[in-house]
Structure formats: structure tokens, C-alpha cells
Design an enzyme around this catalytic site. Structure first.
Site, short mmCIF file in Angstrom:
data_model
loop_
_atom_site.label_atom_id
_atom_site.label_comp_id
_atom_site.label_asym_id
_atom_site.label_seq_id
_atom_site.Cartn_x
_atom_site.Cartn_y
_atom_site.Cartn_z
N CYS A 196 9.64 7.92 -8.31
CA CYS A 196 9.54 8.72 -7.40
C CYS A 196 10.60 9.64 -6.24
O CYS A 196 10.32 10.55 -6.11
CB CYS A 196 9.40 7.25 -5.85
SG CYS A 196 10.29 5.91 -5.63
N GLY A 235 -1.60 -2.46 -6.46
CA GLY A 235 -1.94 -1.67 -7.30
C GLY A 235 -1.87 -2.26 -9.01
O GLY A 235 -2.24 -0.83 -9.99
N MET A 268 0.63 -0.90 -0.12
CA MET A 268 0.40 -0.28 -0.08
C MET A 268 0.78 1.46 -0.29
O MET A 268 1.51 1.46 0.79
CB MET A 268 -1.12 0.05 1.42
CG MET A 268 -1.72 -1.30 1.18
SD MET A 268 -3.23 -0.82 2.54
CE MET A 268 -4.22 -0.07 2.09
N SER A 269 0.66 2.24 -0.99
CA SER A 269 1.79 3.30 -1.30
C SER A 269 0.69 4.48 -0.69
O SER A 269 1.49 5.13 -0.29
CB SER A 269 1.67 3.40 -2.76
OG SER A 269 0.36 3.97 -3.67
N GLY A 270 -0.18 4.42 -0.43
CA GLY A 270 -1.39 5.75 -0.04
C GLY A 270 -2.11 5.54 -1.24
O GLY A 270 -2.10 6.89 -1.31
N CYS A 285 13.44 -1.47 -9.07
CA CYS A 285 12.09 -1.37 -8.01
C CYS A 285 11.27 -2.67 -7.97
O CYS A 285 10.90 -3.23 -6.60
CB CYS A 285 11.28 0.10 -7.40
SG CYS A 285 10.51 0.04 -6.37
#
Length: 354
Positions: free
Chosen positions: A198, A125, A7-9, A101
Site C-alpha cells: 500500500c 475481506g 473496511m478499506s474502501g 500489517c
């Protein structure tokens, strides 16, 4: 069945967690803390891994009703992604750190943590699909081709594919994910998608590299395709293959970066026609579709992430490498980028252009 959700937000990973919970899985949410913004000299408000992102992910996990953890993977990310990114630019390549990554963090480091937590699956996701056929796990494009991310997932192993779920891969409506989040009352339903690397949110690779290494890179010669000196460049890390803007040289016509030589510290400029190549050699090729690939294969190839379509080609496995010959010459084939081969919607495999 237990699933560890990355979960990255953001809204995509949040909806992935929500879908898995609705399917009856015992879910655990997790955010990977990959770096401190000060490490790469960028604002805390501009990237993932920020306190706000972690707060968003934690809030979403609470709303969904699943436990949530933050894993500190900063050392791994520095060694496997940022350091490799910097060294690639220093050596004249054009890397794709998102691929590294996924390879080293999401589907290696996170998978090991999932095993420690006795999870059966890792869930992300990503917009892609996985299917099993005749005992082999295949990677397939997402139904929503505009969101497809199969290109950055080509390095996944059979074990990783067998233990991964992409809940968003079958969603065809680009607005459906946000609708799901909104109807579920998730706090990040309207959160913008992230677009950039990122740790390079403003696209200024050179600034990040200079901050990371603590040094400036020397000026050198611009040369033409015949080796004649035609000007001065501001440091080799400032340039990528195919670049036209920001060259700082007036030649009376558009000029493009055609090659970089870190040994002699030169950047070769040429006309657009000089950017086209008909074939490329690829190393570290990961075969997803075949255990024993054929000696010759008709397929299509994608040579960079933002390429709008694949190009018809013939693929030839050679000693330790794969040679890809395009039907028509293609522009700005850059060493360091990934060449990902497709058979229709299926990823045949991929590797790094040399």
C-alpha cells in the site's frame, strides 16, 4: 453478536460487511488510517488510506446501514510496519510488510479496539477460512485458490482465529463478490483490486526508503560468488534476492542477485544455478495446527507470496527455530520472506526465513 468490520474502501471488505449484516450481526464498520502519503513520498491518488478510500468505505457503510468510524493507527503502522520494512532492507533482508500489517494492525491493534467496543468478532475481506476441530482453531486456504491469502495470515494466534470471520473464504466464483456488490447497489462494486504494497504503489522500494530516512545509500562493490570485484552497485537497498533486471552491469550473460552483505556493502551476483537452495532456517515460527509439533513433519512449503504452488518438504523443529528441507532445491530463497508450511489446504504454521 456484534462484529467490527475492517473496511478499506475496496469491494472485498465492503461485501464482507454486507454479508455479515445479512447474517444478522450487529455490525460496525471501521477504516484504519495507517499513514499520510507525504510520509512516504507518494501521490495521494495512488494508495489506500486516501480520502477517496475513506469516502468509499463510509458510503458503503451508509448503504449497508451500519455505523462507521476511522481509527488513527498511524503511529503503530509507522513503528511496526514501515520502520521495520526500512530497517530490513538496510540490513540486507527482503521483508513482506503485508504480513506485519495483518499481524500487528488487523489482528492485534484492531482486535483490541474491537474488545473496547464490545465486539465478539473482527471481520475482514481476506480470502481464507477458519474452522474449529477438537478445540483448536485452524486456518485453511480459501475455496477460490486464485484469491487465497492464507500465506499472509500465518501469524494469527488461537485467540485471534477464534474471534475472526472471513466471509469471503467460501466463495468459489471469482466474479461472485462483484456480483453481490453490484446487486446490493454498493458504490465500489467495480473498484479495481489493489495489487501492490500500500505505501509502495509503484514498486519503487528504494525511493520510499530514501524519502523516509532522508538519506542516500552509498554505492558499493558487485562481487562474484568467489568474492572477486566485478563492478559497482548503486546502493544495497536497490536489490532483492533473485533480481536480474536493472543491475547496470554487462557480463555477457544473465546475472542474478544471490546475496547482499550490508556490513561490507557488497552485492553478490551469480548465475541462475547459484540461486537454488535445498533448505532454509526459519525463526519466530507460529504453529497453528499443533500445540506440540512433531519432531519431523512431511508437508509442503510456500516461500513467497506470489509463488504459484507449494513445494514438498520435511519440517524439523529445532532449538528456537524450524529447519525446512525441500525435496528439490528451490530458487531465490530470500532471508526476510515468510516460509509458510501447509498440510493440504491447512496452514501448519509459518515464520521468517533467516
Amino acid at each position: 453478536m456484534r462484529a467490527l468490520i475492517a473496511m478499506s474502501g475496496g469491494v472485498d471488505s465492503t461485501v464482507a460487511a454486507y454479508i455479515m449484516k445479512k447474517r444478522g450481526f450487529d455490525c460496525i464498520g471501521a477504516t484504519m488510517k495507517l499513514y499520510d502519503n507525504e510520509d512516504v513520498g507518494v501521490s495521494r491518488s495512488r494508495t489506500c488510506c486516501s480520502a477517496d478510500d475513506i469516502a468509499d468505505a463510509r458510503g458503503a457503510a451508509d448503504k449497508i446501514g451500519i455505523p462507521y468510524y476511522v481509527f488513527n493507527f498511524k503511529d503503530d503502522f509507522n513503528e511496526k510496519v514501515i520502520k521495520k520494512f526500512v530497517e530490513s532492507y538496510e540490513n540486507g533482508f527482503t521483508p513482506n510488510p503485508c504480513i506485519d500489517c495483518n499481524r500487528y494492525l488487523k489482528f492485534e491493534r484492531l482486535s483490541k479496539r474491537a474488545e473496547e467496543l464490545e465486539c465478539d468478532y473482527v471481520v475482514t475481506g481476506h480470502y481464507a477460512r477458519i474452522e474449529e476441530k477438537d478445540g483448536r482453531f485452524l486456518l485453511r486456504k480459501a475455496v477460490n485458490l486464485a484469491k487465497d491469502q492464507s500465506y499472509v495470515l500465518y501469524s494469527m494466534s488461537q485467540k485471534e482465529l477464534s474471534r475472526t470471520v472471513f466471509p469471503l473464504g467460501d466463495i468459489s466464483d471469482k466474479d461472485e463478490v462483484r456480483r453481490i456488490a453490484d446487486e446490493a447497489g454498493l458504490v465500489n462494486a467495480a473498484k479495481p483490486d489493489s495489487q501492490d504494497i500500500c505505501f509502495v504503489p509503484d514498486g519503487d522500494y528504494a525511493k520510499v526508503i530514501e524519502h523516509y530516512t532522508g538519506r542516500k545509500y552509498p554505492e558499493g562493490d558487485y562481487i562474484d560468488i568467489n568474492g572477486n570485484v566485478i563492478g559497482k552497485h548503486k546502493g544495497i537497498i536497490h536489490y532483492t534476492i533473485g533480481q536480474r533486471r536493472g543491475l547496470g552491469i554487462a557480463m555477457g550473460r544473465h546475472m542474478y542477485v544471490c546475496a547482499k552483505d550490508p556490513v561490507n556493502n557488497t552485492v553478490t551476483l551469480g548465475d541462475q544455478i547459484d540461486l537454488f537452495k535445498k533448505e532454509c532456517l526459519v525463526k519466530d515460527f507460529n504453529w497453528i495446527m499443533y500445540e506440540n509439533p512433531p519432531k519431523e513433519l512431511r508437508a509442503t512449503v510456500k516461500l513467497r507470496y506470489n509463488q504459484k504452488q507449494e513445494y514438498p518438504c520435511t519440517v524439523y523443529p529445532e532449538d528456537g527455530y524450524v529447519r525446512i528441507v525441500m525435496d528439490e532445491p528451490q530458487k531465490a530463497v530470500a532471508a526476510g520472506q515468510a516460509a509458510v508450511v501447509y498440510d493440504g489446504d491447512y496452514v501448519v504454521g509459518g515464520g521468517t526465513i533467516i
